[in-house]
Write an enzyme that holds these catalytic residues in place. Structure first.
Site, mmCIF file in Angstrom:
data_model
loop_
_atom_site.group_PDB
_atom_site.id
_atom_site.type_symbol
_atom_site.label_atom_id
_atom_site.label_comp_id
_atom_site.label_asym_id
_atom_site.label_seq_id
_atom_site.Cartn_x
_atom_site.Cartn_y
_atom_site.Cartn_z
ATOM 1 N N ASP A 117 0.848 -1.197 0.000
ATOM 2 C CA ASP A 117 0.000 0.000 0.000
ATOM 3 C C ASP A 117 0.886 1.250 0.000
ATOM 4 O O ASP A 117 0.980 1.961 0.996
ATOM 5 C CB ASP A 117 -0.936 -0.047 1.213
ATOM 6 N N GLN A 206 -10.103 7.308 9.563
ATOM 7 C CA GLN A 206 -10.395 7.620 8.165
ATOM 8 C C GLN A 206 -9.967 9.053 7.822
ATOM 9 O O GLN A 206 -10.274 9.985 8.558
ATOM 10 C CB GLN A 206 -11.885 7.434 7.864
ATOM 11 N N GLY A 207 -9.281 9.189 6.731
ATOM 12 C CA GLY A 207 -8.771 10.500 6.309
ATOM 13 C C GLY A 207 -7.296 10.692 6.639
ATOM 14 O O GLY A 207 -6.649 11.579 6.101
ATOM 15 N N ASP A 208 -6.785 9.880 7.563
ATOM 16 C CA ASP A 208 -5.358 9.943 7.905
ATOM 17 C C ASP A 208 -4.517 9.086 6.966
ATOM 18 O O ASP A 208 -3.278 9.196 6.956
ATOM 19 C CB ASP A 208 -5.125 9.453 9.336
#
Ligand code: ARG
Length: 252
Positions: A117, A206-208
């Site tokens: 990733d 979420q978003g990090d």
């Protein structure tokens, strides 16, 4: 909306399945974070859509190169992504917004739970900010269990909450591979590293994603995945950058 969510949560509790939305306990306030100054962390950037919506984090590793997560950039064209640097408050106009001229994604990337990733963005300009150093390949000391790691980002401050207006940071200990595989059967110690407290309370959310996990002043990891946020027994999972650093360097 609210009754549906409550019913959904109740259903999950009854079937005792720990998935993303399952818990709304007192441990999930902020992801345990506090305000961080962008001047002290000039390498932290965020990715936004062309109309300014922040959706991921990233790290400046050279004056025109940003390392982020593949799941942040997969199926996106360079024109879909802006990189915002030097801006602590998302609602301000401070710092520099760059366009992206190239997106490299690890060729093996399919899903966060499989690994690889990692993605490298090339910016349309050279930025005047201090980048963060990459780790040495095979630097095992960087990933020793219980080593304190710094996480940074503008993501959600609670599992069901809103993303943060300001850059936040927190410190979390790295988790031993043998413990993380107990939390997640998909955990792959070659591709990932876990960080968090046994009782939860501090985590990325979420978003990090794509943002830095900093160990000893190096970019040791990238925020990748987890189940819920800051939940006991479910540490955050980060891309183990040491595994991919030679490939990343070849893109700089
Ligand atoms: N996948 C999330 C993102 O795209 C990051 C999730 C991290 N989760 C966690 N529990 N640490 O922003």
């Amino acid at each position: 909306m609210r009754p549906i969510r409550l019913l959904f949560a109740a259903g999950l509790a009854i079937s005792a399945v720990a998935v993303g939305l399952a818990s709304a306990s007192a441990t999930e306030q902020i992801v345990g974070g506090s305000r961080a100054s962008i001047a002290d962390h000039q390498y932290v950037v965020f990715l936004s859509t062309p109309d300014g919506f922040q959706f991921c984090g990233g790290t400046l590793v050279a004056d025109n190169k940003v390392v982020t997560a593949a799941h942040c950039t997969i199926r996106k064209a360079p024109g879909d992504v802006r990189v915002v640097a030097g801006r602590e408050d998302k609602t301000s106009a401070e710092g520099i917004t760059s366009a992206v001229t190239d997106i490299w994604i690890h060729p093996d990337y399919t899903d966060v739970r499989v690994g690889s990733d990692v993605s490298v963005l090339t910016l349309d300009q050279r930025l005047p900010y201090t980048p963060l150093g990459l780790p040495d390949a095979n630097d095992a000391t960087l990933y020793a269990a219980r080593t304190p790691a710094t996480i940074l980002g503008w993501g959600r401050t609670a599992v069901d909450g809103q993303s943060s207006q300001y850059l936040l940071k927190a410190s979390v200990p790295l988790v031993a591979d043998a413990d993380c595989v107990n939390s997640y059967s998909d955990y792959d110690a070659k591709a990932m590293v876990c960080a968090g407290l046994p009782d939860g309370g501090i985590d990325t959310c979420q978003g990090d994603s794509g943002g830095p996990l900093v160990v000893n002043g190096r970019l040791a990891g990238l925020t990748s995945w987890g189940v819920g946020c800051a939940a006991p027994g479910n540490p955050g999972v980060y891309t183990r950058l040491g595994t991919y650093v030679d490939l990343v360097r070849s893109r700089l």
